[in-house]
Design a protein around this motif. Structure first.
Motif, short mmCIF file in Angstrom:
data_model
loop_
_atom_site.label_atom_id
_atom_site.label_comp_id
_atom_site.label_asym_id
_atom_site.label_seq_id
_atom_site.Cartn_x
_atom_site.Cartn_y
_atom_site.Cartn_z
N VAL A 150 -52.35 87.99 12.71
CA VAL A 150 -52.16 88.90 13.83
C VAL A 150 -51.46 88.15 14.95
O VAL A 150 -51.83 87.02 15.27
CB VAL A 150 -53.52 89.42 14.35
CG1 VAL A 150 -53.32 90.31 15.57
CG2 VAL A 150 -54.27 90.17 13.27
N SER A 151 -50.47 88.77 15.54
CA SER A 151 -49.86 88.22 16.74
C SER A 151 -49.77 89.34 17.77
O SER A 151 -49.78 90.52 17.43
CB SER A 151 -48.47 87.64 16.44
OG SER A 151 -47.61 88.65 15.96
N GLY A 152 -49.71 88.95 19.03
CA GLY A 152 -49.60 89.92 20.11
C GLY A 152 -50.87 90.01 20.93
O GLY A 152 -51.89 89.38 20.62
N GLU A 153 -50.79 90.80 22.01
CA GLU A 153 -51.93 90.99 22.90
C GLU A 153 -51.68 92.20 23.79
O GLU A 153 -50.58 92.75 23.82
CB GLU A 153 -52.18 89.74 23.75
CG GLU A 153 -51.01 89.36 24.63
CD GLU A 153 -51.25 88.05 25.36
OE1 GLU A 153 -52.30 87.42 25.17
OE2 GLU A 153 -50.36 87.67 26.14
N VAL A 203 -60.17 93.33 10.56
CA VAL A 203 -59.42 92.26 11.19
C VAL A 203 -59.50 92.44 12.71
O VAL A 203 -59.16 93.51 13.22
CB VAL A 203 -57.94 92.28 10.75
CG1 VAL A 203 -57.15 91.15 11.41
CG2 VAL A 203 -57.82 92.22 9.23
N LYS A 204 -59.95 91.40 13.40
CA LYS A 204 -60.02 91.46 14.86
C LYS A 204 -58.62 91.33 15.42
O LYS A 204 -57.89 90.39 15.11
CB LYS A 204 -60.91 90.34 15.41
CG LYS A 204 -61.00 90.35 16.93
CD LYS A 204 -61.99 89.36 17.45
CE LYS A 204 -61.52 87.96 17.17
NZ LYS A 204 -62.33 86.95 17.80
N LEU A 205 -58.24 92.32 16.26
CA LEU A 205 -56.95 92.26 16.92
C LEU A 205 -57.05 91.51 18.24
O LEU A 205 -56.23 90.64 18.53
CB LEU A 205 -56.40 93.67 17.17
CG LEU A 205 -56.08 94.50 15.92
CD1 LEU A 205 -55.63 95.90 16.31
CD2 LEU A 205 -55.02 93.80 15.07
N GLU A 206 -58.07 91.86 19.06
CA GLU A 206 -58.23 91.20 20.36
C GLU A 206 -59.58 91.55 20.94
O GLU A 206 -60.11 92.63 20.73
CB GLU A 206 -57.11 91.65 21.31
CG GLU A 206 -57.06 90.90 22.61
CD GLU A 206 -55.83 91.25 23.46
OE1 GLU A 206 -55.68 90.58 24.50
OE2 GLU A 206 -55.07 92.15 23.11
N GLU A 207 -60.12 90.60 21.73
CA GLU A 207 -61.36 90.82 22.48
C GLU A 207 -61.01 90.93 23.96
O GLU A 207 -60.17 90.20 24.45
CB GLU A 207 -62.32 89.66 22.29
CG GLU A 207 -62.98 89.60 20.94
CD GLU A 207 -64.01 88.48 20.84
OE1 GLU A 207 -64.93 88.64 20.05
OE2 GLU A 207 -63.86 87.46 21.54
N PHE A 208 -61.71 91.85 24.62
CA PHE A 208 -61.50 92.06 26.04
C PHE A 208 -62.80 91.85 26.80
O PHE A 208 -63.86 92.28 26.35
CB PHE A 208 -61.00 93.49 26.30
CG PHE A 208 -59.64 93.75 25.74
CD1 PHE A 208 -58.51 93.52 26.47
CD2 PHE A 208 -59.51 94.26 24.45
CE1 PHE A 208 -57.25 93.77 25.93
CE2 PHE A 208 -58.27 94.51 23.92
CZ PHE A 208 -57.12 94.27 24.66
#
Length: 170
Positions: free
Chosen positions: A77-80, A163-168
């Protein structure tokens, strides 16, 4: 009747003693005059290298845990901040799989059908470009991508991979 109980107690006691004696480390000669300590099968071996243990708070962005999945592997995964590119390989029936994105409470991207270049048994590379509007991103939460197939028999979800994309907010 008492003889049966006594016999049972003796057998049980002997088994308990044998079990207790067999749970410690075992020392054996390894042929050169030194002793080797063998770890019992039910205890993990301690690694003898200086390899660092991964920090569970900062896992890598590559999801190589597909040993459980027969359909997806080599996922990265890439990006945010709502803009993500997910690359990987899929081995799926008739080259079709699905994905959705959720944040724990609701789906931000509903079920989306993807057609890979090749179907099983080949591994086919894929790339997903995922865009979530900024006003839909969670303040506190985790964006999770769910990859899966549907059973040809009954349409049920099979071979799920998360799949974890991002944590906030953590």
């Amino acid at each position: 009747m008492n003889v049966k109980k006594l016999g049972f107690c003796i057998v049980f006691g002997v088994l308990m003693i044998m079990t207790a004696c067999g749970t410690g480390d075992q020392k054996t000669e390894n042929g050169n005059g030194t002793e080797k300590i063998e770890t019992p099968a039910n205890q993990p071996e301690t690694p003898e290298t200086d390899t660092p243990i991964e920090d569970s708070q900062n896992p890598p962005k590559v999801n190589d845990e597909q040993s459980e999945s027969t359909a997806f592997r080599n996922i990265s995964v890439s990006g945010e901040n709502g803009e993500y590119v997910v690359n990987g390989e899929a081995r799926v029936f008739e080259a079709v799989f699905f994905y959705s994105v959720e944040e724990g409470h609701e789906y931000l991207i509903e079920e989306t059908k993807v057609t890979a270049d090749e179907g099983a048994p080949a591994w086919s590379p894929f790339e997903l470009k995922i865009s979530i509007p900024e006003d839909q991103l969670p303040i506190n939460g985790t964006l999770t991508l769910e990859l899966y197939e549907k059973s040809a028999k009954d349409g049920s979800v099979i071979n799920e991979t998360f799949v974890k994309l991002e944590e906030f907010g953590f």
